[in-house]
Motif scaffolding. Structure first.
Motif, PDB file in Angstrom:
ATOM      1  N   ARG A  26       0.868  -1.252   0.011  1.00 39.34           N
ATOM      2  CA  ARG A  26       0.012   0.041   0.096  1.00 39.34           C
ATOM      3  C   ARG A  26       0.917   1.349   0.098  1.00 39.34           C
ATOM      4  O   ARG A  26       0.507   2.376  -0.365  1.00 39.34           O
ATOM      5  N   ASP A  27       2.050   1.270   0.679  1.00 40.04           N
ATOM      6  CA  ASP A  27       3.222   2.163   0.428  1.00 40.04           C
ATOM      7  C   ASP A  27       4.384   1.495   0.568  1.00 40.04           C
ATOM      8  O   ASP A  27       4.698   0.476   1.130  1.00 40.04           O
ATOM      9  N   VAL A  28       5.583   2.436  -0.053  1.00 46.84           N
ATOM     10  CA  VAL A  28       6.769   1.815  -0.022  1.00 46.84           C
ATOM     11  C   VAL A  28       7.638   2.946   0.171  1.00 46.84           C
ATOM     12  O   VAL A  28       7.416   3.904  -0.813  1.00 46.84           O
ATOM     13  N   VAL A  29       8.810   2.820   0.613  1.00 42.62           N
ATOM     14  CA  VAL A  29      10.059   4.091   0.446  1.00 42.62           C
ATOM     15  C   VAL A  29      11.146   3.112  -0.123  1.00 42.62           C
ATOM     16  O   VAL A  29      11.790   2.299   0.179  1.00 42.62           O
ATOM     17  N   LEU A  30      11.396   3.563  -1.393  1.00 46.44           N
ATOM     18  CA  LEU A  30      12.676   3.029  -2.195  1.00 46.44           C
ATOM     19  C   LEU A  30      13.632   3.724  -1.975  1.00 46.44           C
ATOM     20  O   LEU A  30      13.873   4.741  -1.602  1.00 46.44           O
ATOM     21  N   GLY A  31      15.129   2.900  -2.035  1.00 45.04           N
ATOM     22  CA  GLY A  31      16.109   3.756  -2.101  1.00 45.04           C
ATOM     23  C   GLY A  31      16.930   3.556  -3.153  1.00 45.04           C
ATOM     24  O   GLY A  31      17.029   2.448  -3.897  1.00 45.04           O
ATOM     25  N   TYR A  32      17.764   4.650  -3.411  1.00 49.84           N
ATOM     26  CA  TYR A  32      18.618   4.622  -4.763  1.00 49.84           C
ATOM     27  C   TYR A  32      19.900   5.093  -4.155  1.00 49.84           C
ATOM     28  O   TYR A  32      20.144   6.119  -3.556  1.00 49.84           O
ATOM     29  N   PHE A  33      21.000   4.238  -4.297  1.00 48.90           N
ATOM     30  CA  PHE A  33      22.153   4.856  -3.696  1.00 48.90           C
ATOM     31  C   PHE A  33      22.864   5.742  -4.680  1.00 48.90           C
ATOM     32  O   PHE A  33      23.279   5.646  -5.796  1.00 48.90           O
ATOM     33  N   ASP A  34      23.165   6.960  -3.715  1.00 50.50           N
ATOM     34  CA  ASP A  34      24.041   8.061  -4.462  1.00 50.50           C
ATOM     35  C   ASP A  34      25.390   7.845  -4.203  1.00 50.50           C
ATOM     36  O   ASP A  34      25.896   7.997  -3.013  1.00 50.50           O
ATOM     37  N   ARG A  35      26.102   7.668  -5.183  1.00 53.35           N
ATOM     38  CA  ARG A  35      27.671   7.547  -5.134  1.00 53.35           C
ATOM     39  C   ARG A  35      28.348   8.713  -4.736  1.00 53.35           C
ATOM     40  O   ARG A  35      29.213   8.623  -3.898  1.00 53.35           O
ATOM     41  N   GLN A  36      27.745   9.898  -4.878  1.00 54.15           N
ATOM     42  CA  GLN A  36      28.449  11.043  -4.567  1.00 54.15           C
ATOM     43  C   GLN A  36      28.258  11.114  -2.856  1.00 54.15           C
ATOM     44  O   GLN A  36      29.201  11.444  -2.168  1.00 54.15           O
TER      45      GLN A  36
END
Lengths: 159, 159, 159
Positions: free
Chosen positions: C63-73
């Motif tokens: 019903r909801d989700v917090v996605l993560g994207y790894f920021d290299r900087q």
């Protein structure tokens, strides 16, 4: 972490579980041919082989697919037809008993010609040119029962 | 459902299948390092270990990848280069013999910085910072043969 | 291919590997209920059952989700909150020991109402109405250690 806090967490997060295998399991490779309808073909295979507790993954390609998105208000799948050749990037699913017969539940991610990904619950899909599926059959069966709130047949591990 | 209709369905939906394991199988964890090229590294691992019937799943991240989409008219993969850091959301594939040597077939879904998903057949990909892969080797081998209509090497369960 | 060139390739592509099972493994079916938080519930299950080397796949819906994207900087996960009902098209992950405790690492692809796919590393997610997960526990454990360059806890097969 003490026993007490573990217990609190265990009560908060009581995910239901069932040990479905601790010995050898049967694994099958299935290869779908050009034009085969995925749900019908896999259901037929499951019926012919008496499968009632299986899970699988697959890759390949579809020439067309009807995706489903469950609409919470209408309590039914909204159909999203995709009438173009697409790579099957990920196909994950399981087979469980529903009203005494094997029911295939599968979700797919497809990739279009521009590399964008789309997907949903698989309502219907035609393979082209191939679909390579690995299926594991567990010794313990899985059963579905209709959930009153949504009308969906959900797995109940107590059955 | 009577015997007759089951038979009709079985004829309509004759998905090809092969029992590839009914006893213990070997499972490997593979961890790819920063900068490793995925297809080359996994093919080399398969050759070094004589693998001819394996399947796998993985998650991690790529610093770049060349995705493929099979063009039905041109009968070849159209290349979609992605020159940016992306999460590997799903990577599913298998290893089968093609002309006597192990061939890796893998499809991927990647996630970009805005959360959108893209994907395709993996032509080349560089890992960064890691890729965690679980591979199961089956006792029975899988073989590919060139399909005349498409020119693709498809799995033939009779080989 | 001669022995010499095989050796060169093996040196170039030295993917790290570990045999984590060659006999029977335990397989569990887990079914998450409406409203359960995925990472917390699975971590709690892993702690309660002493799991230190597992991998899993799942489908269902959030019903909801917090996605993560790894920021290299920035060397940290950028959060991408998705506040809408979405199909869980593919959920793949593993459980390994990190500082002596089981840590869940999972990536997801979700499908929105328009059929588009999105995804990332799962930071938090609430199930609705179900999530069907198949987990395999290996006899050998997997361990993570903090990578200095990124600050991420990566699997080290030598531990």
């Amino acid at each position: 972490m003490g026993v007490r806090s573990t217990k609190v967490i265990a009560e908060e997060y009581a995910v239901k579980s069932k040990l479905i295998a601790e010995g050898p399991q049967k694994t099958f490779a299935l290869v779908f041919d050009k034009g085969e309808e995925f749900i019908g073909a896999l259901t037929s295979f499951a019926e012919a082989n008496g499968m009632d507790g299986s899970h699988f993954t697959a890759i390949g390609a579809f020439r067309d697919v009807v995706l489903g998105y469950f609409d919470r208000q209408k309590k039914q799948y909204q159909e999203i037809p995709v009438e173009e050749q697409a790579e099957v990037l990920s196909l994950i699913g399981d087979i469980a008993l529903n009203k005494g017969k094997p029911k295939v539940h599968a979700h797919v991610v497809i990739g279009k010609a521009d590399g964008t990904a789309h997907g949903g619950h698989i309502l219907r899909a035609h393979v082209w040119p191939t679909l390579e599926l690995i299926l594991t059959e567990s010794p313990k069966r899985l059963c579905r029962i209709t959930d009153e709130e949504t009308g969906l047949a959900l797995i109940d591990l107590n059955l």
